[in-house]
Design a protein around this motif. Structure first.
Motif, PDB file in Angstrom:
ATOM      1  N   TYR A 111       0.832  -1.203   0.000  1.00 12.82           N
ATOM      2  CA  TYR A 111       0.000   0.000   0.000  1.00 12.82           C
ATOM      3  C   TYR A 111       0.864   1.250   0.000  1.00 12.82           C
ATOM      4  CZ  TYR A 111       0.901  -0.442   5.069  1.00 12.82           C
ATOM      5  OH  TYR A 111       1.492  -0.591   6.301  1.00 12.82           O
ATOM      6  N   ASP A 112       0.316   2.301  -0.590  1.00 13.85           N
ATOM      7  CA  ASP A 112       0.877   3.652  -0.537  1.00 13.85           C
ATOM      8  C   ASP A 112      -0.254   4.546  -0.054  1.00 13.85           C
ATOM      9  OD1 ASP A 112       3.566   3.251  -1.789  1.00 13.85           O
ATOM     10  OD2 ASP A 112       2.356   2.624  -3.503  1.00 13.85           O
ATOM     11  N   ILE A 113      -0.283   4.805   1.236  1.00 17.44           N
ATOM     12  CA  ILE A 113      -1.397   5.508   1.854  1.00 17.44           C
ATOM     13  C   ILE A 113      -0.898   6.812   2.483  1.00 17.44           C
ATOM     14  CG2 ILE A 113      -3.230   5.410   3.585  1.00 17.44           C
ATOM     15  CD1 ILE A 113      -3.667   3.474   1.299  1.00 17.44           C
ATOM     16  N   MET A 114      -1.522   7.920   2.080  1.00 20.43           N
ATOM     17  CA  MET A 114      -1.159   9.238   2.582  1.00 20.43           C
ATOM     18  C   MET A 114      -2.232   9.749   3.540  1.00 20.43           C
ATOM     19  SD  MET A 114       1.660   9.558   0.924  1.00 20.43           S
ATOM     20  CE  MET A 114       2.063  11.240   1.390  1.00 20.43           C
ATOM     21  N   VAL A 115      -1.895  10.797   4.266  1.00 20.86           N
ATOM     22  CA  VAL A 115      -2.842  11.498   5.130  1.00 20.86           C
ATOM     23  C   VAL A 115      -3.264  12.785   4.426  1.00 20.86           C
ATOM     24  CG1 VAL A 115      -3.162  12.654   7.352  1.00 20.86           C
ATOM     25  CG2 VAL A 115      -1.844  10.524   7.219  1.00 20.86           C
ATOM     26  N   ALA A 116      -4.556  13.085   4.465  1.00 24.99           N
ATOM     27  CA  ALA A 116      -5.063  14.308   3.833  1.00 24.99           C
ATOM     28  C   ALA A 116      -6.032  15.013   4.766  1.00 24.99           C
ATOM     29  CB  ALA A 116      -5.757  13.981   2.505  1.00 24.99           C
TER      30      ALA A 116
END
Length: 429
Positions: A209-214
């Motif tokens: 996974y490549d999960i960012m915070v927004a």
């Protein structure tokens, strides 16, 4: 500023920018939204693993991870037809989900392990309702976009427990940036299961996974006459949106118009989908090949090409005017900025500046220059990177904003519209 000084077209543009930002909580969502809009406008989606049939009169879009390239080939295009390129980036500084991300703190707080991505203003992320967004790849190799909506928060320590906080806030990047996202027994905290539920797969099917915070707060206008625009991820979805709008509206006849927005600019662009990688060059070479160009003809085309690299820049800050150049003071609402740096942190040269200024004049758009205070070294952009890789003349431009790298940035409503109009004039030159 009176309401009649904000043109209706600028308000329409800013509303569309707000929708674009809302649809793009991660670089992967941004690339998908670029492709969706291009396909809706009649562009054909290309796959890099397949042969391309690029032909005069064709319009195409290709996505690589969190980056996208959109291009249109005029009817009269041939082997030496030059390219006019608009460049931007899809990523923004913030946080990325670590491996083994589910943790538990004292008080039965569920927490997450986050890694800092790029150079965010850490304090701006405190006490905000945040979401996770990005992509999940299953063990079977299937890619899914995912976003959670409001889920987590990085809580600041109360002033009663830190009486000197207003005299200087110092955040430990490991200890103080870990968000809370629930309450309960530590063994029940499983963010991967939560993400898997969002896309309808089992947690043990997740291969990577490549999960960012927004930030989840909606973009909005404000100010006495609604002349200001506040939003997350203006760096650099503002330029991405402006370039895409220009690309989809332009009707170039003398050059192949290209819009490219890259991932990973905030961390140096060194990746397969970053500006330092081969993505744009791969696309340009495949276009040239489709038009029958040999090596010498490609060199001719590149020599006659122009690249406009667009990224946000600094408007003069009313509370810190001494941090800016004493003469060149970009103001919000004064139009896009031409970025200049003697040490080539920006790629602008005299010919490039002349081409940009001519485009702004043709579009009826005001323009202004940005150069750093000598005591405040500037950052850089994809411009010098692309110029070095491709040898195409490159100009660095942008829009002046406040609070760059904050979770929420601020610009004037008219400036993104001005930028897009100038970009279209470049493509139609």
């Amino acid at each position: 500023m009176s309401p009649d000084r904000v043109p209706a077209d600028a308000r329409t543009h800013i509303e569309d920018l707000a929708a674009f930002v809302a649809a793009s909580p991660s670089s992967f969502h941004a690339a998908a939204e670029i492709a969706r809009r291009a396909e809706s406008a009649g562009y054909t989606r290309l796959a890099e693993t397949e042969a391309w049939n690029v032909a005069p009169g064709g319009r195409y879009v290709v996505v690589r991870d969190g980056s996208a390239v959109v291009f249109a080939v005029p009817e009269a295009a041939g082997p030496t037809t030059p390219f006019t390129i608009l460049g931007a980036h899809t990523d923004s500084p913030g946080f990325k989900l670590k491996p083994k991300p589910s943790t538990a703190g004292p008080g039965e707080w569920w927490q997450l392990g986050l890694e800092i991505y790029g150079g965010p203003l850490l304090n701006s992320w405190l006490d905000r309702e945040l979401e996770l967004a990005g992509r999940i790849v299953t063990l079977a190799g299937e890619e899914h976009l995912v976003r959670t909506g409001p889920l987590l928060r990085i809580p600041q320590l109360a002033i009663h427990l830190d009486r000197g906080v207003n005299d200087g806030l110092a955040l430990d990047k490991q200890k103080h940036t870990q968000p809370v996202w629930g309450l309960g027994a530590p063994d029940d905290a499983d963010i991967l299961q939560t993400l898997a539920d969002r896309i309808g797969v089992a947690a043990d099917e997740i291969g990577g996974y490549d999960i960012m915070v927004a930030d989840t707060q909606e973009p909005r206008t404000l100010g006495a006459a609604g002349e200001l625009f506040a939003s997350g991820r203006l760096d650099n979805l503002l330029s991405t949106h402006a370039g895409l709008v220009a690309q989809l509206e332009a009707t170039p006849e003398r050059s192949i118009s290209v819009f490219a927005s890259f991932d990973h600019e905030e961390i140096g662009s060194g990746s397969r989908s970053g500006a330092a990688g081969p993505f744009l060059e791969d696309v340009l070479l495949r276009i040239a090949s489709g038009l029958g160009a040999g090596a010498g003809q490609r060199a001719q085309a590149f020599a006659g090409s122009l690249h406009i690299s667009s990224d946000v820049g600094h408007a003069i800050h009313p509370n810190y005017p001494e941090r800016h150049d004493p003469v060149n003071k970009p103001v919000a609402g004064g139009g896009p900025i031409l970025k200049i740096n003697a040490n080539q942190k920006y790629a602008t040269d005299a010919h490039g500046a002349a081409a940009w200024n001519a485009a702004c004049e043709a579009a009826g758009v005001p323009t202004q220059e940005f150069v750093s205070n000598n005591a405040m070294p500037c950052g850089s952009t994809i411009g010098p990177i692309s110029a070095t890789r491709l040898g195409i003349r490159t100009v660095d431009v942008g829009v002046p904003i406040l609070s760059m790298h904050s979770a929420r940035e601020l610009t004037a409503v008219v400036d993104p519209w001005y930028l897009s109009r100038a970009m279209r004039a470049v493509l139609d030159r």
